[in-house]
Design an enzyme around this catalytic site. Structure first.
Site, mmCIF file in Angstrom:
data_model
loop_
_atom_site.group_PDB
_atom_site.id
_atom_site.type_symbol
_atom_site.label_atom_id
_atom_site.label_comp_id
_atom_site.label_asym_id
_atom_site.label_seq_id
_atom_site.Cartn_x
_atom_site.Cartn_y
_atom_site.Cartn_z
ATOM 1 N N HIS A 42 0.836 -1.211 0.000
ATOM 2 C CA HIS A 42 0.000 0.000 0.000
ATOM 3 C C HIS A 42 0.867 1.256 0.000
ATOM 4 C CE1 HIS A 42 -3.000 3.023 1.036
ATOM 5 N NE2 HIS A 42 -2.091 3.469 1.894
ATOM 6 N N HIS A 52 1.443 5.196 -2.767
ATOM 7 C CA HIS A 52 1.840 6.581 -2.491
ATOM 8 C C HIS A 52 3.074 7.064 -3.249
ATOM 9 C CE1 HIS A 52 -0.957 7.526 0.786
ATOM 10 N NE2 HIS A 52 -0.802 6.277 1.199
ATOM 11 N N SER A 70 -4.235 0.793 -4.432
ATOM 12 C CA SER A 70 -3.688 -0.431 -3.858
ATOM 13 C C SER A 70 -4.792 -1.455 -3.600
ATOM 14 C CB SER A 70 -2.909 -0.126 -2.569
ATOM 15 O OG SER A 70 -3.718 0.580 -1.652
HETATM 16 FE FE LIG Z 1 -1.997 5.359 2.717
#
Ligand SMILES: [Fe+2]
Length: 288
Positions: free
Chosen positions: A137, A142, A203
Protein backbone atom coordinates in the site's frame (compact mmCIF):
# COMPACT_ATOMS: atom_id res chain seq x y z
CA UNK A 1 5.17 12.54 23.10
CA UNK A 2 8.68 14.01 23.31
CA UNK A 3 11.59 11.60 23.43
CA UNK A 4 15.34 12.01 23.44
CA UNK A 5 16.86 11.06 20.07
CA UNK A 6 18.46 7.91 21.42
CA UNK A 7 15.33 6.48 23.02
CA UNK A 8 13.59 3.60 21.29
CA UNK A 9 9.85 3.93 20.83
CA UNK A 10 7.23 1.80 22.49
CA UNK A 11 5.05 -0.59 20.52
CA UNK A 12 1.68 1.05 19.77
CA UNK A 13 -1.10 -1.22 20.97
CA UNK A 14 -2.67 -3.54 18.44
CA UNK A 15 -0.28 -2.80 15.60
CA UNK A 16 1.51 -5.56 13.77
CA UNK A 17 4.95 -4.15 13.05
CA UNK A 18 8.04 -4.50 15.25
CA UNK A 19 8.60 -1.12 16.88
CA UNK A 20 11.31 -2.34 19.25
CA UNK A 21 14.19 -1.16 17.09
CA UNK A 22 12.64 2.07 15.81
CA UNK A 23 14.43 5.36 16.32
CA UNK A 24 12.77 8.32 18.00
CA UNK A 25 11.36 9.42 14.62
CA UNK A 26 10.02 5.87 14.15
CA UNK A 27 12.43 5.07 11.33
CA UNK A 28 13.94 1.58 11.04
CA UNK A 29 16.30 -0.23 8.69
CA UNK A 30 14.54 -2.00 5.85
CA UNK A 31 16.70 -5.18 6.12
CA UNK A 32 15.78 -6.15 2.57
CA UNK A 33 17.80 -9.36 2.71
CA UNK A 34 15.48 -10.69 5.43
CA UNK A 35 12.37 -10.86 3.20
CA UNK A 36 11.43 -14.47 2.45
CA UNK A 37 10.73 -15.95 -0.99
CA UNK A 38 7.05 -16.11 -0.04
CA UNK A 39 7.03 -12.40 0.86
CA UNK A 40 8.54 -11.51 -2.51
CA UNK A 41 5.96 -13.78 -4.17
CA UNK A 42 3.12 -11.91 -2.43
CA UNK A 43 4.60 -8.64 -3.70
CA UNK A 44 4.76 -10.08 -7.23
CA UNK A 45 1.13 -11.19 -7.11
CA UNK A 46 -0.06 -7.78 -5.91
CA UNK A 47 2.19 -5.73 -8.17
CA UNK A 48 1.36 -7.62 -11.36
CA UNK A 49 -2.37 -7.48 -10.68
CA UNK A 50 -2.51 -3.78 -9.86
CA UNK A 51 -0.09 -2.63 -12.55
CA UNK A 52 -2.41 -4.13 -15.16
CA UNK A 53 -5.23 -1.98 -13.77
CA UNK A 54 -3.21 1.25 -13.78
CA UNK A 55 -3.26 1.52 -17.58
CA UNK A 56 -7.02 1.71 -17.61
CA UNK A 57 -7.85 3.40 -14.32
CA UNK A 58 -4.93 5.48 -13.00
CA UNK A 59 -3.99 9.08 -13.68
CA UNK A 60 -1.22 9.29 -16.29
CA UNK A 61 1.07 10.90 -13.70
CA UNK A 62 0.76 7.78 -11.51
CA UNK A 63 1.65 5.45 -14.37
CA UNK A 64 4.55 7.62 -15.37
CA UNK A 65 5.77 7.77 -11.76
CA UNK A 66 5.43 4.02 -11.26
CA UNK A 67 7.49 3.35 -14.39
CA UNK A 68 10.16 5.87 -13.48
CA UNK A 69 10.72 4.30 -10.04
CA UNK A 70 11.97 1.14 -11.73
CA UNK A 71 10.47 -1.13 -9.06
CA UNK A 72 10.73 -4.84 -9.65
CA UNK A 73 7.58 -6.78 -10.47
CA UNK A 74 8.95 -9.83 -8.71
CA UNK A 75 10.71 -8.49 -5.64
CA UNK A 76 9.89 -6.04 -2.85
CA UNK A 77 11.75 -2.84 -3.73
CA UNK A 78 15.03 -1.91 -2.12
CA UNK A 79 14.25 1.50 -0.64
CA UNK A 80 17.79 2.82 -1.06
CA UNK A 81 17.64 2.25 -4.83
CA UNK A 82 14.25 3.88 -5.26
CA UNK A 83 15.40 6.77 -3.11
CA UNK A 84 18.04 7.64 -5.69
CA UNK A 85 15.30 8.07 -8.30
CA UNK A 86 13.06 10.02 -5.93
CA UNK A 87 15.86 12.33 -4.81
CA UNK A 88 16.67 13.20 -8.42
CA UNK A 89 12.98 13.75 -9.30
CA UNK A 90 11.67 15.87 -6.41
CA UNK A 91 14.10 15.66 -3.51
CA UNK A 92 11.83 13.27 -1.59
CA UNK A 93 12.99 10.14 0.27
CA UNK A 94 11.19 7.11 1.57
CA UNK A 95 11.89 6.32 5.19
CA UNK A 96 11.31 2.78 6.43
CA UNK A 97 8.94 2.50 9.40
CA UNK A 98 7.40 -0.45 11.33
CA UNK A 99 3.83 0.60 10.43
CA UNK A 100 1.50 3.42 11.38
CA UNK A 101 3.27 6.12 13.36
CA UNK A 102 1.99 8.94 15.60
CA UNK A 103 0.59 12.01 13.84
CA UNK A 104 3.30 14.35 15.04
CA UNK A 105 6.09 12.17 13.58
CA UNK A 106 4.14 11.60 10.39
CA UNK A 107 3.67 15.33 9.81
CA UNK A 108 7.31 16.03 10.58
CA UNK A 109 8.48 13.47 8.02
CA UNK A 110 6.21 14.89 5.31
CA UNK A 111 7.20 18.48 6.05
CA UNK A 112 10.80 17.41 5.47
CA UNK A 113 10.04 15.53 2.24
CA UNK A 114 10.27 12.08 3.78
CA UNK A 115 7.49 9.59 3.17
CA UNK A 116 7.14 6.83 5.81
CA UNK A 117 6.85 3.41 4.15
CA UNK A 118 5.96 0.31 6.18
CA UNK A 119 8.55 -2.45 5.84
CA UNK A 120 6.42 -5.58 6.25
CA UNK A 121 4.14 -7.14 3.65
CA UNK A 122 0.73 -8.74 4.10
CA UNK A 123 0.12 -12.50 3.99
CA UNK A 124 -1.19 -14.24 0.90
CA UNK A 125 -4.64 -14.66 2.46
CA UNK A 126 -4.84 -10.85 2.74
CA UNK A 127 -4.27 -9.92 -0.91
CA UNK A 128 -7.64 -8.20 -1.16
CA UNK A 129 -8.02 -6.55 2.22
CA UNK A 130 -5.77 -5.35 4.98
CA UNK A 131 -6.60 -3.17 8.00
CA UNK A 132 -3.15 -1.58 8.38
CA UNK A 133 -1.02 -0.22 5.55
CA UNK A 134 1.84 -2.51 4.46
CA UNK A 135 4.76 -2.01 2.08
CA UNK A 136 2.55 -2.66 -0.94
CA UNK A 137 0.00 0.00 0.00
CA UNK A 138 2.59 2.55 1.07
CA UNK A 139 4.93 2.00 -1.85
CA UNK A 140 2.65 1.18 -4.76
CA UNK A 141 -0.10 3.54 -3.66
CA UNK A 142 1.84 6.58 -2.49
CA UNK A 143 5.35 6.68 -3.89
CA UNK A 144 4.76 6.98 -7.67
CA UNK A 145 3.12 10.40 -7.28
CA UNK A 146 6.00 11.66 -5.16
CA UNK A 147 7.90 11.90 -8.46
CA UNK A 148 5.39 14.57 -9.54
CA UNK A 149 6.68 17.99 -8.49
CA UNK A 150 3.28 19.56 -7.82
CA UNK A 151 1.83 16.64 -5.87
CA UNK A 152 5.09 16.29 -3.94
CA UNK A 153 4.88 19.96 -2.95
CA UNK A 154 1.27 19.45 -1.85
CA UNK A 155 2.34 16.59 0.41
CA UNK A 156 5.02 18.74 2.00
CA UNK A 157 2.47 21.52 2.59
CA UNK A 158 0.16 18.94 4.17
CA UNK A 159 2.92 17.96 6.61
CA UNK A 160 3.56 21.61 7.41
CA UNK A 161 -0.15 22.09 8.18
CA UNK A 162 -0.10 19.31 10.79
CA UNK A 163 1.23 21.07 13.89
CA UNK A 164 -1.20 23.98 13.38
CA UNK A 165 -4.12 21.55 13.13
CA UNK A 166 -3.02 19.73 16.28
CA UNK A 167 -3.06 23.03 18.16
CA UNK A 168 -6.79 23.63 17.53
CA UNK A 169 -9.50 21.40 19.04
CA UNK A 170 -11.03 19.39 16.20
CA UNK A 171 -8.43 20.66 13.73
CA UNK A 172 -6.67 17.35 13.28
CA UNK A 173 -9.91 15.59 12.47
CA UNK A 174 -10.64 18.13 9.72
CA UNK A 175 -7.12 17.95 8.29
CA UNK A 176 -7.25 14.14 8.30
CA UNK A 177 -10.30 14.25 6.07
CA UNK A 178 -8.27 16.15 3.49
CA UNK A 179 -5.71 13.33 3.52
CA UNK A 180 -8.36 10.64 3.41
CA UNK A 181 -10.34 12.03 0.50
CA UNK A 182 -7.59 13.70 -1.53
CA UNK A 183 -4.51 11.53 -0.87
CA UNK A 184 -6.04 8.11 -0.25
CA UNK A 185 -9.21 8.31 -2.35
CA UNK A 186 -8.78 11.13 -4.85
CA UNK A 187 -10.06 11.10 -8.43
CA UNK A 188 -8.93 13.37 -11.25
CA UNK A 189 -10.39 14.46 -14.58
CA UNK A 190 -8.04 13.82 -17.51
CA UNK A 191 -8.17 14.02 -21.29
CA UNK A 192 -8.66 10.24 -21.15
CA UNK A 193 -11.66 10.53 -18.82
CA UNK A 194 -12.05 10.08 -15.08
CA UNK A 195 -9.01 8.47 -13.44
CA UNK A 196 -7.91 7.52 -9.92
CA UNK A 197 -4.78 8.73 -8.17
CA UNK A 198 -5.50 8.01 -4.47
CA UNK A 199 -3.31 5.42 -2.78
CA UNK A 200 -6.19 3.68 -1.03
CA UNK A 201 -7.89 3.21 -4.36
CA UNK A 202 -4.87 2.16 -6.37
CA UNK A 203 -3.69 -0.43 -3.86
CA UNK A 204 -7.15 -2.10 -3.91
CA UNK A 205 -8.22 -4.16 -6.90
CA UNK A 206 -11.92 -3.79 -6.15
CA UNK A 207 -11.98 -0.07 -5.39
CA UNK A 208 -9.82 0.79 -8.43
CA UNK A 209 -12.61 -0.37 -10.72
CA UNK A 210 -15.47 0.73 -8.45
CA UNK A 211 -14.23 4.30 -7.97
CA UNK A 212 -14.10 4.99 -11.69
CA UNK A 213 -16.88 2.84 -13.11
CA UNK A 214 -19.58 2.20 -10.50
CA UNK A 215 -22.79 4.20 -10.60
CA UNK A 216 -23.23 3.78 -6.82
CA UNK A 217 -20.96 6.45 -5.27
CA UNK A 218 -21.34 10.15 -5.84
CA UNK A 219 -18.44 12.05 -7.38
CA UNK A 220 -18.28 15.71 -6.45
CA UNK A 221 -16.02 18.49 -7.65
CA UNK A 222 -13.29 19.11 -5.08
CA UNK A 223 -13.99 21.93 -2.67
CA UNK A 224 -11.62 22.26 0.27
CA UNK A 225 -14.08 23.15 3.03
CA UNK A 226 -16.58 20.56 1.87
CA UNK A 227 -13.92 17.86 2.04
CA UNK A 228 -12.73 18.90 5.49
CA UNK A 229 -16.28 18.80 6.85
CA UNK A 230 -17.13 15.34 5.56
CA UNK A 231 -16.85 12.10 7.55
CA UNK A 232 -15.56 9.03 5.79
CA UNK A 233 -16.06 5.28 5.92
CA UNK A 234 -13.16 3.01 6.75
CA UNK A 235 -15.07 -0.27 6.51
CA UNK A 236 -16.29 -0.21 2.92
CA UNK A 237 -15.77 1.48 -0.44
CA UNK A 238 -16.32 5.24 -0.32
CA UNK A 239 -19.79 6.73 -0.71
CA UNK A 240 -18.36 9.97 -2.05
CA UNK A 241 -15.25 10.74 -4.08
CA UNK A 242 -13.97 14.26 -4.65
CA UNK A 243 -12.58 15.05 -8.08
CA UNK A 244 -9.82 17.50 -9.00
CA UNK A 245 -8.97 18.89 -12.44
CA UNK A 246 -5.23 18.77 -11.82
CA UNK A 247 -2.74 18.57 -8.97
CA UNK A 248 -2.13 22.30 -9.09
CA UNK A 249 -5.72 22.80 -7.93
CA UNK A 250 -5.07 20.63 -4.88
CA UNK A 251 -1.77 22.29 -4.06
CA UNK A 252 -3.18 25.80 -4.46
CA UNK A 253 -6.14 25.01 -2.19
CA UNK A 254 -3.93 23.64 0.56
CA UNK A 255 -1.05 26.08 0.28
CA UNK A 256 -3.05 29.22 -0.34
CA UNK A 257 -5.60 28.80 2.45
CA UNK A 258 -5.28 29.60 6.11
CA UNK A 259 -6.96 26.59 7.71
CA UNK A 260 -7.26 28.18 11.16
CA UNK A 261 -10.52 30.09 10.44
CA UNK A 262 -11.98 26.89 8.94
CA UNK A 263 -11.14 24.94 12.07
CA UNK A 264 -12.65 27.65 14.25
CA UNK A 265 -15.82 27.77 12.21
CA UNK A 266 -16.50 24.07 11.61
CA UNK A 267 -14.59 21.95 14.14
CA UNK A 268 -17.30 22.20 16.79
CA UNK A 269 -20.14 21.46 14.34
CA UNK A 270 -21.36 18.00 13.46
CA UNK A 271 -19.58 16.54 10.45
CA UNK A 272 -21.39 15.96 7.17
CA UNK A 273 -22.33 12.33 6.53
CA UNK A 274 -20.17 10.35 4.07
CA UNK A 275 -23.03 10.31 1.57
CA UNK A 276 -24.37 13.84 2.21
CA UNK A 277 -25.40 15.99 -0.73
CA UNK A 278 -25.50 19.78 -0.34
CA UNK A 279 -27.25 22.24 -2.68
CA UNK A 280 -23.90 23.84 -3.56
CA UNK A 281 -22.22 20.53 -4.49
CA UNK A 282 -21.17 20.12 -8.11
CA UNK A 283 -21.67 16.45 -8.99
CA UNK A 284 -20.07 14.78 -11.98
CA UNK A 285 -22.38 12.76 -14.19
CA UNK A 286 -22.54 9.07 -13.30
CA UNK A 287 -20.49 6.80 -15.59
CA UNK A 288 -22.45 5.32 -18.48
FE1 LIG B 1 -2.00 5.36 2.72
Amino acid sequence: MVQPPSASVTQPRGLRGDYSRAAADYSVEQHWEDYSAEEHAVWAALYTRQLALLERYAAPEVLQGARSLGASATQIPRFERVNRVLAAATGWQMVAVPGLIPDQSFFEHLANRRFPVTVWIRRRDELDYLVEPDVFHDFFGHVPLLTNAVFARFMQAYGEAGPKAMAVPGGLRMLSRLYWYMVEFGLIRTALGLRAYGAGILSSKGETVYSVESREPQRLRFELTRVMRTDYRIDTFQRTYFVIDDFQELFAACYGTDFAPLYRRYAALAALAPDARLPEDVPLPAPT
